[in-house]
Enzyme design. Structure first.
Site, PDB file in Angstrom:
ATOM      1  N   LEU A 147       0.851  -1.189   0.000  1.00  0.00           N
ATOM      2  CA  LEU A 147       0.000   0.000   0.000  1.00  0.00           C
ATOM      3  C   LEU A 147       0.887   1.240   0.000  1.00  0.00           C
ATOM      4  CD1 LEU A 147      -2.882  -0.798   2.526  1.00  0.00           C
ATOM      5  CD2 LEU A 147      -2.993  -0.733   0.046  1.00  0.00           C
ATOM      6  N   ASP A 148       0.533   2.220  -0.812  1.00  0.00           N
ATOM      7  CA  ASP A 148       1.294   3.459  -0.867  1.00  0.00           C
ATOM      8  C   ASP A 148       1.209   4.199   0.466  1.00  0.00           C
ATOM      9  OD1 ASP A 148       1.929   2.969  -3.503  1.00  0.00           O
ATOM     10  OD2 ASP A 148       0.177   4.063  -4.273  1.00  0.00           O
ATOM     11  N   PRO A 149       2.175   5.070   0.746  1.00  0.00           N
ATOM     12  CA  PRO A 149       2.128   5.840   1.998  1.00  0.00           C
ATOM     13  C   PRO A 149       0.847   6.653   2.154  1.00  0.00           C
ATOM     14  CG  PRO A 149       4.302   6.003   1.005  1.00  0.00           C
ATOM     15  CD  PRO A 149       3.439   5.292   0.009  1.00  0.00           C
TER      16      PRO A 149
END
Length: 294
Positions: A148-150
């Site tokens: 998951l992206d930040p």
């Protein structure tokens, strides 16, 4: 007048050849291993210790002759050595974590590993560092399935111990996202990450809700998608986001489109707080799809 001097010679007693006798004694002792065992009891303790003293013959290739044997382990020490190691894990398997905003997936893994390592030490286990090469069996293994992206929050699948080997089986199904976008500009990271820079700005006054709704059909089904340069995909043995931070562009890296599956794509219309140029989408897609690149 002649004086006669008496020639007196002192006769000493014959000295025994002690050296020869010692050599004979050593040969006998070296030929026969002599061992003496004695035991003693320490003050204030009922622990009984035994010490073995032995004369050992020097063999070829040794640097010195060992004259006295070392004390063998006591019964208590042998019991400790024979006792099984404390398990690193209370439990092994797979579970889900609600990843906070601005945390990377690796941040979550590191945080959980730290918690488990502290618990293992409190229980008497001795985990080693991940970089250790000597005792890999004592490495506390934690991993995540998918990334998951930040700037994405939500479900992140975590594997612990044997569960890390089962993570791949959880990546084959579909995944659901709720994403928010905004018209008018584009960034290098394709999101609002602080590391991104605005690369272009475009007018959006002509965009309407109906036009946006009609355009969604072009992004459904099997499509070809160019992944973002700020991603964990490896290119030439190095992660692309590392190369992007070094100043390389997508054109220099020659990113190729990849086939992905988008099963469902709907515009959220029941949220009155979101107005153009902002919009919100519900997305169901397959493995490897980058929502940022839609």
């Amino acid at each position: 007048m002649t004086t006669c001097r008496e020639n007196r010679t002192r006769i000493l007693p014959r000295r025994r050849d002690n050296t020869c006798l010692l050599r004979v004694l050593l040969l006998v002792l070296l030929a026969i291993s002599v061992q003496m065992t004695f035991s003693f009891q320490t003050p204030g303790s009922c622990l009984r210790r035994s010490v073995t003293i032995g004369l050992v013959r020097k063999t070829k290739g040794t640097s010195a002759t060992r004259l006295f044997g070392a004390a063998p382990k006591s019964n208590a020490a042998q019991d400790i050595a024979a006792a099984p190691l404390v398990s690193l894990y209370r439990s092994e398997g797979i579970f889900c974590v609600n990843k906070p905003l601005r945390w990377t997936s690796s941040d979550v893994v590191s945080y959980i590993r730290g918690m488990l390592e502290r618990d293992a030490r409190e229980r008497g286990a001795k985990p080693v560092k991940v970089t250790s090469r000597r005792n890999k069996s004592r490495i506390l293994r934690v991993g995540h399935g998918g990334t998951l992206d930040p700037l994405a929050s939500g479900v992140l699948v975590i594997g612990v111990g044997k569960g890390t080997k089962e993570l791949q089986s959880y990546l084959s199904g579909s995944k659901k996202y709720k994403a928010r976008g905004e018209f008018g500009f584009e960034t290098t990271t394709l999101d609002l990450d602080e590391a991104g820079e605005v690369t272009k700005r475009m007018p959006y006054n002509h965009v309407t809700i109906d036009a946006l709704q009609d355009s969604l059909s072009h992004f459904k089904g099997t499509i070809m998608q160019v992944p973002p340069i700020f991603s964990a995909i490896r290119k030439e043995g190095k992660k692309m986001y590392e190369q992007a931070r070094e100043g390389k562009t997508a054109e220099e890296l020659k990113l190729e489109p990849r086939q992905v599956e988008v099963y469902n794509l709907k515009l959220v219309t029941d949220n009155d707080d979101i107005q153009l140029p902002s919009f919100e989408l519900n997305i169901e897609c397959g493995r490897g799809t980058y929502v940022r690149s839609l």
